[in-house]
Design a protein around this motif. Structure first.
Motif, PDB file in Angstrom:
ATOM      1  N   ALA A   1     -11.387  -8.504   0.741  1.00  0.00           N
ATOM      2  CA  ALA A   1     -11.059  -7.306   1.509  1.00  0.00           C
ATOM      3  C   ALA A   1      -9.670  -7.467   2.110  1.00  0.00           C
ATOM      4  O   ALA A   1      -9.048  -8.527   2.024  1.00  0.00           O
ATOM      5  N   GLY A   2      -9.190  -6.375   2.706  1.00  0.00           N
ATOM      6  CA  GLY A   2      -7.873  -6.405   3.332  1.00  0.00           C
ATOM      7  C   GLY A   2      -6.888  -5.557   2.556  1.00  0.00           C
ATOM      8  O   GLY A   2      -7.230  -4.872   1.585  1.00  0.00           O
ATOM      9  N   THR A   3      -5.650  -5.607   2.981  1.00  0.00           N
ATOM     10  CA  THR A   3      -4.587  -4.793   2.385  1.00  0.00           C
ATOM     11  C   THR A   3      -3.720  -5.635   1.461  1.00  0.00           C
ATOM     12  O   THR A   3      -3.383  -6.769   1.780  1.00  0.00           O
ATOM     13  N   VAL A   4      -3.384  -5.080   0.315  1.00  0.00           N
ATOM     14  CA  VAL A   4      -2.396  -5.696  -0.577  1.00  0.00           C
ATOM     15  C   VAL A   4      -1.307  -4.658  -0.831  1.00  0.00           C
ATOM     16  O   VAL A   4      -1.579  -3.544  -1.270  1.00  0.00           O
ATOM     17  N   ARG A   5      -0.077  -5.031  -0.504  1.00  0.00           N
ATOM     18  CA  ARG A   5       1.068  -4.102  -0.587  1.00  0.00           C
ATOM     19  C   ARG A   5       1.788  -4.330  -1.905  1.00  0.00           C
ATOM     20  O   ARG A   5       2.245  -5.430  -2.184  1.00  0.00           O
ATOM     21  N   ILE A   6       1.899  -3.247  -2.676  1.00  0.00           N
ATOM     22  CA  ILE A   6       2.381  -3.331  -4.056  1.00  0.00           C
ATOM     23  C   ILE A   6       3.673  -2.535  -4.195  1.00  0.00           C
ATOM     24  O   ILE A   6       3.738  -1.361  -3.823  1.00  0.00           O
ATOM     25  N   GLY A   7       4.679  -3.157  -4.751  1.00  0.00           N
ATOM     26  CA  GLY A   7       5.912  -2.453  -5.104  1.00  0.00           C
ATOM     27  C   GLY A   7       5.952  -2.214  -6.595  1.00  0.00           C
ATOM     28  O   GLY A   7       5.553  -3.078  -7.388  1.00  0.00           O
ATOM     29  N   ALA A   8       6.404  -1.039  -7.014  1.00  0.00           N
ATOM     30  CA  ALA A   8       6.438  -0.731  -8.446  1.00  0.00           C
ATOM     31  C   ALA A   8       7.558   0.252  -8.740  1.00  0.00           C
ATOM     32  O   ALA A   8       7.854   1.127  -7.930  1.00  0.00           O
ATOM     33  N   PHE A   9       8.163   0.100  -9.907  1.00  0.00           N
ATOM     34  CA  PHE A   9       9.191   1.051 -10.340  1.00  0.00           C
ATOM     35  C   PHE A   9       8.511   2.293 -10.914  1.00  0.00           C
ATOM     36  O   PHE A   9       7.326   2.261 -11.267  1.00  0.00           O
TER      37      PHE A   9
END
Length: 299
Positions: free
Chosen positions: A96-104
């Motif tokens: 659980a928890g937040t995962v921060r994703i960067g994407a083009f």
């Protein structure tokens, strides 16, 4: 004892070159950064910085300390990953928890929807947050902790810049296409591109990897492109090609549903997409789960 937070500031200074840039990236005031670095010098008992105009240069002792800081921060990431794994049962159902994703942009459209759907099925308590970002901006945002994972790419003519603070694993290798409204032919990429040397070109915004790729590919073929439009969205690029506004280089992910009349000529040059994360964080359960979901989406 050296303060880890101050070591992180010194590491960022080595990458960014100015105290003002470090302050802006990490949401400090410049005076606060200067004070913390001065305190680090007192802890170290040796000069770490030399001022040269508006910039500061690391002394040999400062350069050596940055290398150690990279190792320390990597071990801290490993520790955090192991602790997160210890909190997760073997089946992963408690992840659980937040995962921060960067994407083009093309990955956001073509890869992430399927990947996030798979992630939601396998780890419904994990909360992904997506931020669309150009790969050129990913490294500082990962180092600053603004992102946990990011999709980045490189081209044959624009290899990735090495970054000691980051690791990456391969995800996708795709061909590039020359988009035109007429059939082109040539022996090899250079000859094919030369058929469009007098045409107007549609390229991405200056400063992006996609822009550099087009310019360098054309220069390798023996000419500089005559740029008419700067457009980052490949669907829009193809729409402009379709109405005769120019020619363009487009990766395979950007060629879905091309408009009527657009001819796509395959080239040998490639774009390679990788999943990047902070060094030491590769074993974090959330990172592992997201990479698995991304790979399932690509398959």
């Amino acid at each position: 004892m050296l303060d880890v937070r101050r070591l992180r500031l010194l590491r960022e200074l080595a990458y960014r070159g100015t105290i003002a840039a470090v302050a802006e990236a990490l949401t400090f005031t410049p005076s606060a950064v200067s004070q913390q670095l001065a305190a680090l010098e007192r802890e170290a008992g040796v000069a770490l910085l030399e001022r040269t105009g508006r910039r500061v240069v690391l002394t040999p002792a400062g350069v050596a300390l940055v290398r150690h800081a990279e190792a320390v921060l990597e071990r801290l990431e490993q520790a955090a990953a192991e602790l997160a794994a210890a909190r997760t049962d073997l089946s992963g159902t408690n992840l659980a928890g937040t995962v921060r994703i960067g994407a083009f942009p093309t990955a956001t459209r073509a890869i992430l929807p399927s990947a996030l759907a798979a992630l939601a099925r396998s780890h419904p308590s994990l909360d992904p947050m997506v931020d669309e970002v150009d790969p050129a901006e990913v490294a500082p945002r990962l180092r600053a902790g603004e992102l946990d994972v990011a999709l980045v790419h490189e081209y044959d003519f624009v290899p990735a810049e090495p970054d000691l603070a980051l690791d990456a694993v391969p995800l996708l290798d795709e061909p590039m296409y020359l988009a035109t409204v007429h059939t082109v032919s040539g022996e090899g990429d250079a000859a094919t591109l030369l058929t469009c040397r007098d045409a107007p070109w549609i390229v991405s915004t200056p400063g992006t990897l996609c822009h550099a790729m087009t310019v360098r590919a054309c220069q390798a073929a023996g000419f500089s492109p005559r740029v008419r439009h700067h457009i980052d969205d490949f669907a829009t690029v193809l729409a402009m090609v379709a109405v005769g506004q120019g020619v363009a280089l487009v990766p395979e992910l950007g060629t879905a549903d091309p408009p009527e009349g657009v001819t796509l000529t395959a080239l040998s040059m490639r774009r390679r997409t990788r999943v990047a994360f902070r060094r030491g964080a590769g074993g974090h359960p959330a990172v592992v789960a997201l990479i698995a979901a991304l790979r399932s989406a690509v398959r």
